[in-house]
Structures are given as structure tokens and as C-alpha cells.
Design a protein around this motif. Structure first.
Motif, PDB file in Angstrom:
ATOM      1  N   LEU A 256       0.853  -1.177   0.000  1.00 43.18           N
ATOM      2  CA  LEU A 256       0.000   0.000   0.000  1.00 43.18           C
ATOM      3  C   LEU A 256       0.894   1.235   0.000  1.00 43.18           C
ATOM      4  CD1 LEU A 256      -2.664  -1.094   2.661  1.00 43.18           C
ATOM      5  CD2 LEU A 256      -2.854  -1.218   0.173  1.00 43.18           C
ATOM      6  N   ASP A 257       0.290   2.397  -0.184  1.00 41.48           N
ATOM      7  CA  ASP A 257       1.068   3.636  -0.245  1.00 41.48           C
ATOM      8  C   ASP A 257       1.223   4.222   1.159  1.00 41.48           C
ATOM      9  OD1 ASP A 257       2.138   6.171  -0.676  1.00 41.48           O
ATOM     10  OD2 ASP A 257       1.039   6.461  -2.548  1.00 41.48           O
ATOM     11  N   PRO A 258       2.442   4.255   1.701  1.00 36.97           N
ATOM     12  CA  PRO A 258       2.643   4.776   3.058  1.00 36.97           C
ATOM     13  C   PRO A 258       2.496   6.288   3.161  1.00 36.97           C
ATOM     14  CG  PRO A 258       4.749   4.210   2.072  1.00 36.97           C
ATOM     15  CD  PRO A 258       3.693   3.758   1.105  1.00 36.97           C
ATOM     16  N   TYR A 259       2.218   6.954   2.025  1.00 41.04           N
ATOM     17  CA  TYR A 259       2.070   8.405   2.035  1.00 41.04           C
ATOM     18  C   TYR A 259       0.649   8.841   1.677  1.00 41.04           C
ATOM     19  CZ  TYR A 259       7.127   8.276   2.282  1.00 41.04           C
ATOM     20  OH  TYR A 259       8.421   8.020   2.678  1.00 41.04           O
ATOM     21  N   LYS A 260      -0.285   7.896   1.705  1.00 41.74           N
ATOM     22  CA  LYS A 260      -1.695   8.215   1.474  1.00 41.74           C
ATOM     23  C   LYS A 260      -2.519   7.712   2.647  1.00 41.74           C
ATOM     24  CE  LYS A 260      -1.798   8.325  -3.598  1.00 41.74           C
ATOM     25  NZ  LYS A 260      -2.399   7.723  -4.824  1.00 41.74           N
ATOM     26  N   TRP A 261      -3.546   8.463   3.000  1.00 44.08           N
ATOM     27  CA  TRP A 261      -4.366   8.128   4.162  1.00 44.08           C
ATOM     28  C   TRP A 261      -5.464   7.126   3.806  1.00 44.08           C
ATOM     29  CZ3 TRP A 261      -3.985   8.409   9.214  1.00 44.08           C
ATOM     30  CH2 TRP A 261      -5.131   8.296  10.012  1.00 44.08           C
ATOM     31  N   ASP A 262      -6.476   7.558   3.045  1.00 42.77           N
ATOM     32  CA  ASP A 262      -7.609   6.682   2.730  1.00 42.77           C
ATOM     33  C   ASP A 262      -7.156   5.443   1.974  1.00 42.77           C
ATOM     34  OD1 ASP A 262      -9.560   8.275   3.930  1.00 42.77           O
ATOM     35  OD2 ASP A 262      -9.788   9.514   2.135  1.00 42.77           O
ATOM     36  N   ASP A 263      -7.691   4.294   2.396  1.00 40.63           N
ATOM     37  CA  ASP A 263      -7.438   3.003   1.737  1.00 40.63           C
ATOM     38  C   ASP A 263      -5.980   2.556   1.805  1.00 40.63           C
ATOM     39  OD1 ASP A 263     -10.153   2.877   0.914  1.00 40.63           O
ATOM     40  OD2 ASP A 263      -9.686   4.153  -0.806  1.00 40.63           O
ATOM     41  N   ASN A 264      -5.167   3.255   2.567  1.00 40.77           N
ATOM     42  CA  ASN A 264      -3.754   2.889   2.658  1.00 40.77           C
ATOM     43  C   ASN A 264      -3.300   2.873   4.124  1.00 40.77           C
ATOM     44  OD1 ASN A 264      -2.499   2.763  -0.287  1.00 40.77           O
ATOM     45  ND2 ASN A 264      -4.027   4.393  -0.306  1.00 40.77           N
ATOM     46  N   VAL A 265      -2.696   3.956   4.598  1.00 39.30           N
ATOM     47  CA  VAL A 265      -2.227   3.984   5.987  1.00 39.30           C
ATOM     48  C   VAL A 265      -3.398   3.865   6.963  1.00 39.30           C
ATOM     49  CG1 VAL A 265      -1.076   5.399   7.738  1.00 39.30           C
ATOM     50  CG2 VAL A 265      -0.126   5.239   5.431  1.00 39.30           C
ATOM     51  N   LYS A 266      -4.521   4.463   6.629  1.00 39.02           N
ATOM     52  CA  LYS A 266      -5.709   4.341   7.485  1.00 39.02           C
ATOM     53  C   LYS A 266      -6.080   2.874   7.698  1.00 39.02           C
ATOM     54  CE  LYS A 266     -10.672   5.378   7.496  1.00 39.02           C
ATOM     55  NZ  LYS A 266     -11.769   6.091   6.784  1.00 39.02           N
ATOM     56  N   VAL A 267      -6.019   2.083   6.643  1.00 41.81           N
ATOM     57  CA  VAL A 267      -6.344   0.656   6.742  1.00 41.81           C
ATOM     58  C   VAL A 267      -5.391  -0.040   7.705  1.00 41.81           C
ATOM     59  CG1 VAL A 267      -6.405  -1.531   5.474  1.00 41.81           C
ATOM     60  CG2 VAL A 267      -7.373   0.548   4.450  1.00 41.81           C
ATOM     61  N   MET A 268      -4.095   0.232   7.542  1.00 42.70           N
ATOM     62  CA  MET A 268      -3.112  -0.425   8.396  1.00 42.70           C
ATOM     63  C   MET A 268      -3.177   0.080   9.837  1.00 42.70           C
ATOM     64  SD  MET A 268      -1.657  -2.869   7.069  1.00 42.70           S
ATOM     65  CE  MET A 268      -1.896  -3.601   5.464  1.00 42.70           C
ATOM     66  N   PHE A 269      -3.542   1.339  10.002  1.00 40.87           N
ATOM     67  CA  PHE A 269      -3.695   1.860  11.359  1.00 40.87           C
ATOM     68  C   PHE A 269      -4.821   1.120  12.072  1.00 40.87           C
ATOM     69  CE2 PHE A 269      -4.507   4.882  14.730  1.00 40.87           C
ATOM     70  CZ  PHE A 269      -3.228   5.305  15.049  1.00 40.87           C
ATOM     71  N   GLU A 270      -5.924   0.908  11.367  1.00 39.00           N
ATOM     72  CA  GLU A 270      -7.042   0.170  11.953  1.00 39.00           C
ATOM     73  C   GLU A 270      -6.677  -1.295  12.188  1.00 39.00           C
ATOM     74  OE1 GLU A 270      -9.922   1.208   8.970  1.00 39.00           O
ATOM     75  OE2 GLU A 270     -10.839   2.742  10.259  1.00 39.00           O
ATOM     76  N   ASN A 271      -5.743  -1.818  11.381  1.00 41.89           N
ATOM     77  CA  ASN A 271      -5.310  -3.205  11.557  1.00 41.89           C
ATOM     78  C   ASN A 271      -4.424  -3.402  12.785  1.00 41.89           C
ATOM     79  OD1 ASN A 271      -6.654  -4.378   9.414  1.00 41.89           O
ATOM     80  ND2 ASN A 271      -4.961  -4.138   7.978  1.00 41.89           N
ATOM     81  N   LEU A 272      -3.984  -2.307  13.396  1.00 39.67           N
ATOM     82  CA  LEU A 272      -3.142  -2.433  14.590  1.00 39.67           C
ATOM     83  C   LEU A 272      -3.911  -2.962  15.797  1.00 39.67           C
ATOM     84  CD1 LEU A 272      -0.885   0.758  14.358  1.00 39.67           C
ATOM     85  CD2 LEU A 272      -0.171  -1.630  14.129  1.00 39.67           C
ATOM     86  N   THR A 273      -5.209  -3.225  15.625  1.00 36.84           N
ATOM     87  CA  THR A 273      -5.968  -3.914  16.672  1.00 36.84           C
ATOM     88  C   THR A 273      -5.826  -5.429  16.539  1.00 36.84           C
ATOM     89  OG1 THR A 273      -7.989  -4.007  15.321  1.00 36.84           O
ATOM     90  CG2 THR A 273      -7.687  -2.070  16.738  1.00 36.84           C
ATOM     91  N   LYS A 274      -5.285  -5.893  15.410  1.00 36.97           N
ATOM     92  CA  LYS A 274      -5.242  -7.330  15.130  1.00 36.97           C
ATOM     93  C   LYS A 274      -3.860  -7.900  15.449  1.00 36.97           C
ATOM     94  CE  LYS A 274      -8.493  -6.580  11.316  1.00 36.97           C
ATOM     95  NZ  LYS A 274      -8.683  -6.668   9.844  1.00 36.97           N
ATOM     96  N   PRO A 275      -3.818  -9.026  16.163  1.00 36.75           N
ATOM     97  CA  PRO A 275      -2.523  -9.587  16.578  1.00 36.75           C
ATOM     98  C   PRO A 275      -1.547  -9.826  15.439  1.00 36.75           C
ATOM     99  CG  PRO A 275      -4.319 -10.708  17.697  1.00 36.75           C
ATOM    100  CD  PRO A 275      -4.955  -9.815  16.669  1.00 36.75           C
ATOM    101  N   GLU A 276      -2.057 -10.292  14.283  1.00 30.92           N
ATOM    102  CA  GLU A 276      -1.137 -10.599  13.191  1.00 30.92           C
ATOM    103  C   GLU A 276      -0.447  -9.350  12.652  1.00 30.92           C
ATOM    104  OE1 GLU A 276      -5.348 -10.799  11.250  1.00 30.92           O
ATOM    105  OE2 GLU A 276      -4.413 -11.031  13.221  1.00 30.92           O
TER     106      GLU A 276
END
Length: 431
Positions: free
Chosen positions: A376-396
Motif C-alpha cells: 500500500l502507499d505509506p504516504y496516502k491516508w484513505d485506503d492505505n495507511v488508514k487501513v493499516m492503522f485500523e489493523n493495529l488492533t489485530k494480533p497478526e
């Protein structure tokens, strides 16, 4: 205990959760962490934390002397007591059924459907950790009520609050939790109902090896005194009592004539540091509704909610006047905007900075690294870093070697987008 004192450190085994141990705006926190930090200090010891990624390994690790105390909201059960020694309980909490509020009619939000009669759980599926005390309680319910309950678990060994979040998000219908954990998660998930008890109050305590009686006696004696102190009571309030800042987040409009009595101070500071005063005002409104004396989680203070370890870097202290508070907050926002100056889109750059203001830039950096790792693009918010930020709730994801700050279960995404949306609305209204 003498061996621990020779080493000069007390090692606790814990998990990354909102009750035990977590990082908030760069500050290490957790109800159990703070209690044991005070205990270690009373013995002139340093506190060392080991985060255990597999909850099934707690007993093994404590008995292999890889830690001294287990601190993870452990309820005292017969099975656990056969393997471990438990301290004096520091909380008593009943188990509750966690479910969503289901509206009978979209037009009538006051009428909702809950399971209150536990026999209605017959043929329902409840998700819990298979090796947890919750599983045993479900088995007892089946025996007591003559019903059949299907039990499943989520993959990746998530912690209890991850199960609760899954209920809120509609991924599962039911889970079980101690009431204190359920209460913390429900503060920010108003669609949850946690008012159906499924047990009597259960004792929650620290767990130790059975062959460590001196440490156990020392901890018990200390807890007996500590739990009578204002410090202990303040910790309970800090983690388990919801704060109400008052007015709705959507009540302020710039067309009212002024946003706050501090408008001129925001304008002066913003002009000095080259930041839009409406952006700084939107942050202050989100944080405290413009209350200079507000005290938040982790001891956050001032109209801009500085953490005790951050405020002095910007010249802001708990007794600083409001103009200094605002100026410090403006400087911090400017610093974060500069940190993300390589973000091409201005709206994204602002959201990165706002998310970092709320969560600390360490978690943002983790999300950016994960975005790059997963194409994903580490310099874009929507559909990119935002997705991974929300994934920080998941153990994997939060256990991925690319991350440094562990799990993040706060609401920085919603925070950033709410503050940004209000800022844009105010900006459009002022034209």
C-alpha cells in the motif's frame, strides 16, 4: 525475593491491552502496570515488562522463571490455583455477556432487544478464547440451564477486548468478559450492551510461581495497604470511570459569532507559527471543549491535553496560563505537520498529523511501515495507511516485526477525521 533484589528488577509478564499494559501518546500505561510499578518502587526495584504474544504460554513462562508476576486481569479459578499462587485480589468483577443493542424499530431508538434470560443462549454461538476461564463458565451454564451453547474462538489469539470490538463491529454476536474490561471498551462503543451478568463477582489478582512465598507475602502485605490509598482509588477512577466533557462535539458553529472566548489567543499563536487557527481550535474543541483545566487519561492536562512527558518540551506545564497552553499546542501541531511534510496531499498531511497528535507518532510510523510492507502507499491516508492503522488492533499486525509500539486500540482514525471535518466546516462557514 532476594534473587530479584540482587538483579535489581521485577519482571512482569503481561499482554497488550487497555487494562494491563499499553502505550498512549508515548506514555506507558495500564491499570495493572501502574500498580506493579508502584510495588517495584517500594522495593527499590526497576520494573521490566515482557509482553507475551501467546496467552497460552503465561503459566509455562512463569514456571520457567522467565518472569516474576503475571499481570493480565487474571481471575482466580480452581484450575489456575492448582498451577499458580495468587496475590490478594485487587478487583472483584462479575463476568458479563457482551452483545449488541438491536433496535426493534428504526424509528424508536428507545426499544432495543437484549438477552437477559440466559436460557435464550440455547443454540447460540459465543466466541471466547478456548483456554480461558470464560470457556469453563459456558460449560457450567450449559449444565446449570440444560442448554447447548456453541463455542468458537477468533484466529490469532486476540485479547478479550478484541473479541468485544468484534461484537461491536458485527463480526460476532456474543462474547464474555470481566465487567471492567467490557466497561472500558463500551465507553467508545455505545452500541454494546454489557448489562447481563453470567456469574457472581470473581476475584482478579496477580499470579506467581507456587514456590515463591516470600515475594507473595511481600506483595500481599503491600497490596493490603496500597488499596486503602488515594493513589489506588485514583487509578480505579482513571481507568474505569468514564469522563464526560459536556457539550456534544457538534454544537459549535463559527456563525455563532465566536468559537470560544479564546479565539484571539488561537489567532495570535496560529499566526506566529504558520498554522490555521481554525485547525488548532478544532483540536482544542475535540480534546476539552475549550476547558483549560481539563484533566484527561494518563494525566493529560491543559486545553490542548498535553501528556506530562510531552508538555514541558513545548513549554507547557499543568499551571501554565491558557495563552501558553494554546501556543504550546499550536507548536506541537506545526511540528507534526512538518514531520509529515513529504505527504503530497494537504488533507492527508493534516490527517496524519492529527492522528499522531492523538495516538503518538510511533503508532503512525508503524502503520506507514505496514502499508509499505503490504504493497500500500505509506504516504496516502484513505485506503492505505488508514487501513493499516485500523489493523493495529489485530494480533497478526501489531505483532509484526515491522512494528515497534504494539497494539493500538484507540480511536485516532475517527479523531483525525472528526477534527479535520469540523475544521473544514468552520473554514467554509468563515468564507
Amino acid at each position: 525475593l532476594s534473587d530479584i533484589q540482587k538483579k535489581g528488577e521485577l519482571i512482569i509478564l503481561t499482554e497488550n491491552s487497555s487494562t494491563s499494559y499499553f502505550n498512549y501518546r508515548g506514555k506507558t500505561m495500564g491499570f495493572e502496570y501502574e500498580i506493579l510499578k508502584d510495588f517495584a518502587a517500594s522495593l527499590n526495584l526497576k520494573l521490566k515488562v515482557k509482553v507475551v504474544s501467546d496467552s497460552k504460554k503465561f503459566n509455562q513462562m512463569i514456571n520457567e522463571k522467565k518472569g516474576d508476576i503475571i499481570a493480565c486481569n487474571y481471575t482466580i479459578t480452581k484450575n489456575r490455583s492448582n498451577l499458580l499462587s495468587f496475590s490478594k485480589p485487587y478487583l472483584k468483577e462479575k463476568l458479563v455477556l457482551v452483545q449488541r443493542k438491536l433496535k426493534i424499530s428504526p424509528k424508536d431508538s428507545s426499544n432495543v432487544i437484549f438477552i437477559r434470560d440466559l436460557s435464550e443462549l440455547n443454540n447460540q454461538t459465543i466466541y471466547v478464547r478456548m483456554h480461558s476461564s470464560y470457556k469453563k463458565r459456558i460449560e457450567n451454564l450449559e449444565e446449570e440451564l440444560g442448554i447447548d451453547i456453541k463455542v468458537k474462538e477468533l484466529s490469532g489469539d486476540p485479547v478479550t477486548e478484541d473479541y468485544i470490538q468484534a461484537v461491536s463491529q458485527g463480526k460476532i454476536d456474543f462474547t464474555i468478559s470481566e465487567e471492567n474490561i467490557a466497561k472500558i471498551v463500551s465507553f467508545d462503543n455505545i452500541n454494546l450492551d454489557i448489562n447481563t451478568p453470567i456469574s457472581l463477582p470473581m476475584s482478579i489478582a496477580f499470579a506467581l510461581r507456587q514456590n515463591n512465598p516470600v515475594l507473595l507475602d511481600s506483595l500481599d502485605n503491600w497490596l493490603s495497604s496500597y488499596m486503602k490509598t488515594k493513589k489506588y482509588k485514583s487509578l480505579v477512577n482513571k481507568y474505569y470511570v468514564k469522563r464526560n466533557l459536556g457539550p456534544s462535539l457538534e454544537t459549535k458553529k463559527i456563525t455563532d459569532g465566536q468559537l470560544s472566548i479564546y479565539d484571539d489567543l488561537f489567532k495570535i499563536s496560529a499566526n506566529t507559527h504558520g498554522v490555521d487557527w481554525l485547525l488548532v481550535s478544532s483540536v482544542a474543541f475535540q480534546e476539552t471543549r475549550f476547558q483549560p483545566n481539563a484533566i484527561g487519561l494518563g494525566g493529560a492536562y491543559s486545553i490542548m491535553q498535553f501528556m506530562p512527558n510531552t508538555g514541558p518540551s513545548y513549554g507547557v506545564y499543568p499551571d501554565s496560563p491558557v495563552n501558553v497552553q494554546i501556543d504550546g499546542g499550536t507548536k506541537m501541531i506545526k511540528t507534526l505537520l512538518n514531520r509529515y511534510k513529504n505527504i503530497p496531499l494537504e488533507s492527508d498531511r493534516i490527517k496524519f498529523a492529527l492522528a499522531a497528535y492523538n495516538a503518538g507518532f510511533g503508532h503512525i510510523d508503524d502503520a506507514m511501515k505496514l502499508a509499505g510492507k503490504y504493497d500500500l502507499d505509506p504516504y496516502k491516508w484513505d485506503d492505505n495507511v488508514k487501513v493499516m492503522f485500523e489493523n493495529l488492533t489485530k494480533p497478526e499486525f501489531y505483532r509484526d516485526p515491522a512494528t515497534k509500539c504494539g497494539a493500538y486500540r484507540g480511536h485516532a482514525v475517527r479523531y483525525a477525521e472528526d477534527v479535520y471535518e469540523r475544521y473544514i466546516n468552520w473554514k467554509n462557514e468563515s468564507k
